[in-house]
Design a protein around this motif. Structure first.
Motif, PDB file in Angstrom:
ATOM      1  N   ASP A 156      38.376  51.459  45.297  1.00 48.25           N
ATOM      2  CA  ASP A 156      38.844  51.640  43.925  1.00 48.25           C
ATOM      3  C   ASP A 156      40.205  51.014  43.659  1.00 48.25           C
ATOM      4  OD1 ASP A 156      36.555  53.121  43.295  1.00 48.25           O
ATOM      5  OD2 ASP A 156      37.486  54.967  44.023  1.00 48.25           O
ATOM      6  N   LYS A 157      41.032  50.929  44.689  1.00 44.71           N
ATOM      7  CA  LYS A 157      42.411  50.461  44.494  1.00 44.71           C
ATOM      8  C   LYS A 157      42.515  48.977  44.848  1.00 44.71           C
ATOM      9  CE  LYS A 157      44.051  54.999  45.769  1.00 44.71           C
ATOM     10  NZ  LYS A 157      44.527  55.729  46.913  1.00 44.71           N
ATOM     11  N   ALA A 158      42.095  48.132  43.900  1.00 44.20           N
ATOM     12  CA  ALA A 158      42.174  46.678  44.058  1.00 44.20           C
ATOM     13  C   ALA A 158      42.973  46.135  42.877  1.00 44.20           C
ATOM     14  CB  ALA A 158      40.785  46.071  44.104  1.00 44.20           C
ATOM     15  N   TYR A 159      44.054  45.417  43.182  1.00 36.82           N
ATOM     16  CA  TYR A 159      44.980  44.965  42.156  1.00 36.82           C
ATOM     17  C   TYR A 159      45.118  43.448  42.180  1.00 36.82           C
ATOM     18  CZ  TYR A 159      45.999  49.898  42.537  1.00 36.82           C
ATOM     19  OH  TYR A 159      45.878  51.262  42.590  1.00 36.82           O
ATOM     20  N   ASN A 160      44.831  42.841  41.047  1.00 31.26           N
ATOM     21  CA  ASN A 160      44.861  41.395  40.907  1.00 31.26           C
ATOM     22  C   ASN A 160      46.229  40.930  40.411  1.00 31.26           C
ATOM     23  OD1 ASN A 160      43.937  38.713  40.615  1.00 31.26           O
ATOM     24  ND2 ASN A 160      43.424  39.063  38.487  1.00 31.26           N
ATOM     25  N   LEU A 161      46.769  39.906  41.061  1.00 30.90           N
ATOM     26  CA  LEU A 161      48.037  39.309  40.646  1.00 30.90           C
ATOM     27  C   LEU A 161      47.773  38.308  39.528  1.00 30.90           C
ATOM     28  CD1 LEU A 161      51.080  38.811  40.973  1.00 30.90           C
ATOM     29  CD2 LEU A 161      50.523  37.155  42.768  1.00 30.90           C
ATOM     30  N   LEU A 162      48.121  38.676  38.300  1.00 34.25           N
ATOM     31  CA  LEU A 162      47.944  37.772  37.161  1.00 34.25           C
ATOM     32  C   LEU A 162      48.792  36.514  37.349  1.00 34.25           C
ATOM     33  CD1 LEU A 162      47.948  40.192  34.096  1.00 34.25           C
ATOM     34  CD2 LEU A 162      46.031  38.857  34.972  1.00 34.25           C
ATOM     35  N   GLY A 163      48.213  35.371  37.081  1.00 30.42           N
ATOM     36  CA  GLY A 163      48.942  34.115  37.230  1.00 30.42           C
ATOM     37  C   GLY A 163      48.886  33.559  38.635  1.00 30.42           C
ATOM     38  N   GLY A 164      48.533  34.398  39.602  1.00 31.14           N
ATOM     39  CA  GLY A 164      48.350  33.959  40.980  1.00 31.14           C
ATOM     40  C   GLY A 164      49.591  33.396  41.655  1.00 31.14           C
ATOM     41  N   PHE A 165      49.330  32.690  42.734  1.00 30.28           N
ATOM     42  CA  PHE A 165      50.394  32.168  43.585  1.00 30.28           C
ATOM     43  C   PHE A 165      51.223  31.098  42.874  1.00 30.28           C
ATOM     44  CE2 PHE A 165      52.129  29.725  47.162  1.00 30.28           C
ATOM     45  CZ  PHE A 165      52.672  30.748  47.915  1.00 30.28           C
ATOM     46  N   ILE A 166      50.613  30.368  41.937  1.00 29.24           N
ATOM     47  CA  ILE A 166      51.366  29.302  41.267  1.00 29.24           C
ATOM     48  C   ILE A 166      52.503  29.849  40.421  1.00 29.24           C
ATOM     49  CG2 ILE A 166      49.576  27.530  41.315  1.00 29.24           C
ATOM     50  CD1 ILE A 166      48.815  28.259  38.476  1.00 29.24           C
ATOM     51  N   GLU A 167      52.429  31.127  40.055  1.00 31.10           N
ATOM     52  CA  GLU A 167      53.521  31.740  39.298  1.00 31.10           C
ATOM     53  C   GLU A 167      54.361  32.680  40.159  1.00 31.10           C
ATOM     54  OE1 GLU A 167      52.334  33.376  35.541  1.00 31.10           O
ATOM     55  OE2 GLU A 167      51.118  31.615  35.056  1.00 31.10           O
ATOM     56  N   TRP A 168      54.071  32.753  41.442  1.00 26.82           N
ATOM     57  CA  TRP A 168      54.768  33.653  42.350  1.00 26.82           C
ATOM     58  C   TRP A 168      56.220  33.256  42.496  1.00 26.82           C
ATOM     59  CZ3 TRP A 168      54.385  38.232  44.358  1.00 26.82           C
ATOM     60  CH2 TRP A 168      55.077  38.564  45.527  1.00 26.82           C
ATOM     61  N   GLU A 169      57.121  34.219  42.386  1.00 28.75           N
ATOM     62  CA  GLU A 169      58.554  33.966  42.507  1.00 28.75           C
ATOM     63  C   GLU A 169      59.174  34.664  43.695  1.00 28.75           C
ATOM     64  OE1 GLU A 169      60.193  35.048  38.731  1.00 28.75           O
ATOM     65  OE2 GLU A 169      59.117  33.468  37.672  1.00 28.75           O
ATOM     66  N   GLY A 170      58.354  35.357  44.503  1.00 22.39           N
ATOM     67  CA  GLY A 170      58.860  36.054  45.662  1.00 22.39           C
ATOM     68  C   GLY A 170      58.916  35.161  46.900  1.00 22.39           C
ATOM     69  N   ASP A 171      59.086  35.806  48.047  1.00 21.77           N
ATOM     70  CA  ASP A 171      59.166  35.093  49.318  1.00 21.77           C
ATOM     71  C   ASP A 171      57.850  34.410  49.648  1.00 21.77           C
ATOM     72  OD1 ASP A 171      61.749  35.978  49.628  1.00 21.77           O
ATOM     73  OD2 ASP A 171      61.195  37.687  50.894  1.00 21.77           O
ATOM     74  N   VAL A 172      57.957  33.300  50.393  1.00 18.92           N
ATOM     75  CA  VAL A 172      56.799  32.539  50.831  1.00 18.92           C
ATOM     76  C   VAL A 172      57.021  32.169  52.300  1.00 18.92           C
ATOM     77  CG1 VAL A 172      55.512  30.366  50.549  1.00 18.92           C
ATOM     78  CG2 VAL A 172      56.388  31.575  48.533  1.00 18.92           C
ATOM     79  N   VAL A 173      55.954  32.266  53.091  1.00 23.05           N
ATOM     80  CA  VAL A 173      55.998  31.803  54.471  1.00 23.05           C
ATOM     81  C   VAL A 173      54.965  30.698  54.645  1.00 23.05           C
ATOM     82  CG1 VAL A 173      56.850  33.983  55.424  1.00 23.05           C
ATOM     83  CG2 VAL A 173      54.402  33.608  55.252  1.00 23.05           C
ATOM     84  N   THR A 174      55.237  29.821  55.594  1.00 23.70           N
ATOM     85  CA  THR A 174      54.271  28.760  55.889  1.00 23.70           C
ATOM     86  C   THR A 174      53.562  29.094  57.176  1.00 23.70           C
ATOM     87  OG1 THR A 174      56.019  27.475  56.946  1.00 23.70           O
ATOM     88  CG2 THR A 174      55.506  26.942  54.661  1.00 23.70           C
ATOM     89  N   LYS A 175      52.369  28.609  57.276  1.00 26.10           N
ATOM     90  CA  LYS A 175      51.527  28.901  58.432  1.00 26.10           C
ATOM     91  C   LYS A 175      51.939  28.103  59.628  1.00 26.10           C
ATOM     92  CE  LYS A 175      46.963  30.467  58.885  1.00 26.10           C
ATOM     93  NZ  LYS A 175      45.589  30.222  58.856  1.00 26.10           N
TER      94      LYS A 175
END
Length: 105
Positions: free
Chosen positions: A86-105
């Motif tokens: 029941d607890k599934a939350y979608n990030l509107l705008g997705g990763f292209i609008e993400w302004e938080g931290d990012v790590v590379t693989k």
């Protein structure tokens, strides 16, 4: 399923002790753009593997899901709801609008 703005998604995620971050993009997208720290990667386009893996998910946890633009993650949220999560939350705008931290693989 709930569509959340980036601000609401991050705020709710930070207060949720049962949170799991799920990235449903392709491997190529991950390599090219990086990912949100501590995210579990599961490519929604690998449909059989995706379905097999989500069946193992803990239904008591909360899943914060994102993709590139928010479309595939919305589909993933719907699929999780269909299997009893029941607890599934979608990030509107997705990763292209993400302004938080990012790590590379």
């Amino acid at each position: 399923m709930a569509d959340l703005s980036q601000e609401a998604w991050m705020e709710q995620l930070s207060d949720d002790e049962n949170a799991v971050i799920l990235d449903v993009r392709t491997e190529e997208e991950l390599e090219e753009l990086g990912m949100i720290p501590n995210a579990l990667h599961l490519d929604i386009y690998e449909s059989q593997e995706f379905m097999d893996e989500i069946q193992k998910f803990d239904k008591n946890k909360s899943y914060y899901i994102y993709c590139r633009s928010g479309v595939r993650s919305g589909q993933a949220c719907s699929i999780l709801n269909q299997i009893g999560i029941d607890k599934a939350y979608n990030l509107l705008g997705g990763f292209i609008e993400w302004e938080g931290d990012v790590v590379t693989k």
